[in-house]
Motif scaffolding. Sequence first.
Motif, mmCIF file in Angstrom:
data_model
loop_
_atom_site.group_PDB
_atom_site.id
_atom_site.type_symbol
_atom_site.label_atom_id
_atom_site.label_comp_id
_atom_site.label_asym_id
_atom_site.label_seq_id
_atom_site.Cartn_x
_atom_site.Cartn_y
_atom_site.Cartn_z
ATOM 1 N N ARG A 13 3.433 -10.827 4.599
ATOM 2 C CA ARG A 13 3.218 -11.397 3.490
ATOM 3 C C ARG A 13 2.970 -12.922 3.736
ATOM 4 O O ARG A 13 3.543 -13.296 4.603
ATOM 5 N N GLU A 62 -3.840 -8.313 -1.359
ATOM 6 C CA GLU A 62 -3.339 -7.931 -2.449
ATOM 7 C C GLU A 62 -2.661 -9.116 -3.290
ATOM 8 O O GLU A 62 -1.988 -9.920 -2.790
ATOM 9 N N ARG A 117 2.695 -1.151 -13.784
ATOM 10 C CA ARG A 117 2.714 -0.210 -12.826
ATOM 11 C C ARG A 117 4.317 -0.185 -12.551
ATOM 12 O O ARG A 117 4.940 -1.387 -12.830
ATOM 13 N N SER A 166 6.847 -0.303 -9.592
ATOM 14 C CA SER A 166 7.044 -0.588 -8.122
ATOM 15 C C SER A 166 7.659 0.598 -7.092
ATOM 16 O O SER A 166 8.108 1.328 -7.733
ATOM 17 N N GLY A 167 6.772 0.470 -6.036
ATOM 18 C CA GLY A 167 7.362 1.468 -5.100
ATOM 19 C C GLY A 167 8.131 1.216 -4.144
ATOM 20 O O GLY A 167 8.442 1.780 -3.064
ATOM 21 N N THR A 168 8.668 -0.073 -4.271
ATOM 22 C CA THR A 168 9.365 -0.596 -3.127
ATOM 23 C C THR A 168 10.768 -0.915 -3.400
ATOM 24 O O THR A 168 11.635 -1.430 -2.522
ATOM 25 N N ARG A 175 6.305 -3.685 -13.318
ATOM 26 C CA ARG A 175 5.458 -4.822 -13.112
ATOM 27 C C ARG A 175 4.246 -5.060 -13.993
ATOM 28 O O ARG A 175 3.700 -3.958 -14.188
HETATM 29 C C1 G16 Z 1 4.364 -3.120 0.274
HETATM 30 C C2 G16 Z 1 3.086 -2.670 0.580
HETATM 31 C C3 G16 Z 1 2.007 -3.478 -0.021
HETATM 32 C C4 G16 Z 1 1.998 -3.424 -1.432
HETATM 33 C C5 G16 Z 1 3.478 -3.347 -2.011
HETATM 34 C C6 G16 Z 1 3.661 -3.167 -3.338
HETATM 35 O O1 G16 Z 1 4.521 -4.316 0.498
HETATM 36 O O2 G16 Z 1 2.912 -2.610 2.045
HETATM 37 O O3 G16 Z 1 0.693 -3.004 0.330
HETATM 38 O O4 G16 Z 1 1.416 -4.076 -2.161
HETATM 39 O O5 G16 Z 1 4.320 -2.691 -1.161
HETATM 40 O O6 G16 Z 1 5.070 -3.201 -3.638
HETATM 41 P P1 G16 Z 1 5.368 -2.656 -4.848
HETATM 42 O O7 G16 Z 1 5.154 -1.147 -4.931
HETATM 43 O O8 G16 Z 1 6.952 -3.027 -5.167
HETATM 44 O O9 G16 Z 1 4.689 -3.315 -6.172
HETATM 45 P P2 G16 Z 1 5.582 -4.977 1.633
HETATM 46 O O10 G16 Z 1 5.485 -6.241 1.704
HETATM 47 O O11 G16 Z 1 7.037 -4.568 0.603
HETATM 48 O O12 G16 Z 1 5.602 -3.862 2.669
#
Ligand code: G16
Length: 538
Positions: free
Chosen positions: A277, A358, A479, A481-483, A491
């Motif tokens: 990032r 992004e 949305r 988050s997936g992280t 979000r």
């Molecule tokens: C990861 C993905 C990115 C994506 C982000 C989204 O980022 O590699 O492409 O934009 O997750 O995060 P969230 O689902 O929390 O919105 P990173 O930098 O965590 O690998």
Amino acid sequence: MPTTPFDGQKPGTSGLRKKVKVFQQPGYAENFIQSVFDVVERGAGATLVLGGDGRFHNRAVIQQAIRMAAANGYARVLVGRGGILSTPAASNVIRKYKASGGLVLSASHNPGGPDEDFGIKYNIANGGPAPEGVTEAIHARTTTIERWLTVEAADIDLDAVGIVEVGDMNVEIIDPVADYANLMEELFDFDAIRGIVASGFTMCFDAMSAVTGPYATEILERRLGFAAGTVVNGIPLEDFGGHHPDPNLIHAKALHDLMMGPDAPDLGAASDGDGDRNLIIGRGRFVTPSDSLAMLAANIECAPAYRNRLTGIARSMPTSAAADRVAEALGVRCFETPTGWKFFGNLLDAGMVTICGEESAGTGSDHVREKDGLWAVLLWLNILAVRGISVDELARLHWARFGRNYYARHDYEGVDKDGADALMAALVAQLDTLAGQAFGALEVAKADSFSYTDPVDGSVSANQGIRVLFEGGSRVVFRLSGTGTAGATLRVYLENYMPPSGDLDADTGAMLADQIAAAEAIAGIARHTGRTAPDVVT
Ligand code: G16
């Protein structure tokens, strides 16, 4: 045999992320790695790339993965010295040495340490994150796996460059920085950048005690001639010094304060835990990631390796439409993909786009198959050097030509998962009735659940976020988050377009007030989450 059954945790937008304590359970990491090895494509004599962002537990999993790779028939493993490889550097090593793939150990911008986060992601032979078909197969395998394979071997010395044998496999410890730095030197006009440095151009790069320190020190200070001390927090620490290595205005506040103050250098930049990032701030001017993508694309001809070869621009759906206007003006294609870098892979491989980005502070190009923090910083430097203007001047000229997409993201972190799911379900339930409804000054033109059909392989990714588009071109996106690793993170993405004839120098919060009110009215954020304000505004 695993001593703890794997609980079938589904990898998110960026691999598997869990607390370190979860990864430390006997058999947990092994079961995930074995599931990867069981399903990914590789031929005889395959090479695996292995490295991570240096966070706590990195070295332990690298040693486990080396023994398992030997037992699973890999011929060679390339490991960054000290277990270090930034995500974009790993992508480059996979491509350069024609590896069948790589394991990148990182939880990205999430905090590190014994009580914090760890993660493992798998990148395929093109250097990019495993596409959904592969992550689904890995996930399916984790639910049925009943054994993992390893060899009996002692830990190896990760800090000595050279080759050692583990079982029948060669382990090569490589310099994690050199290949990447050389690639950057091929892409950009280092002479032009050295020129402005010699004329007094200054910068501050905050490596956030994470993986980019060694890369930034080599490239910015050694190769480009910036003064010693230009890179701050340049030593990777296992706990990132106790901070979130997330280059946003909250976690990189010191940099932001510097850049808004009287002693600001010409450019302020930062990168995250694993180096993919970026944050860009000029003297007195913050550049949103969405604007950064648009501005870089509009000026990409300044960089030697990109001259006359911009084919298209891709952005994730929640990213503002600023880049779309550039694509239209330049007569190149523009793609809107779901969140997640993996969705850019096919477009880049097919040569349909050259640059992508992004809103979540990721920008990159076809040089690797990951977003790349330092690459973005170097492209900015290259452009500023060639054009001979400041970040603020460049931004103003850009808006005067294309208009300005006022933009913000509101994050509600660690909310109750059931509440977050209920909020999204309620949004889906009203999709058909939203069009035509007024919320304050805004009228809904269209609302949908974003679905993407990959133009290369035809695969469909549905349920990628809720879009509410208002008459006049502004919008709100919702949305989950997936992280995240605790509860759910909601979000809310807010955008309002102002044409070149409008007010291009207004306060972002004021420009988005109507959209913020509409988002609450439509989604019932307070009702579903118990929160009346976001935790993070970026
Ligand atoms: C990861 C993905 C990115 C994506 C982000 C989204 O980022 O590699 O492409 O934009 O997750 O995060 P969230 O689902 O929390 O919105 P990173 O930098 O965590 O690998």
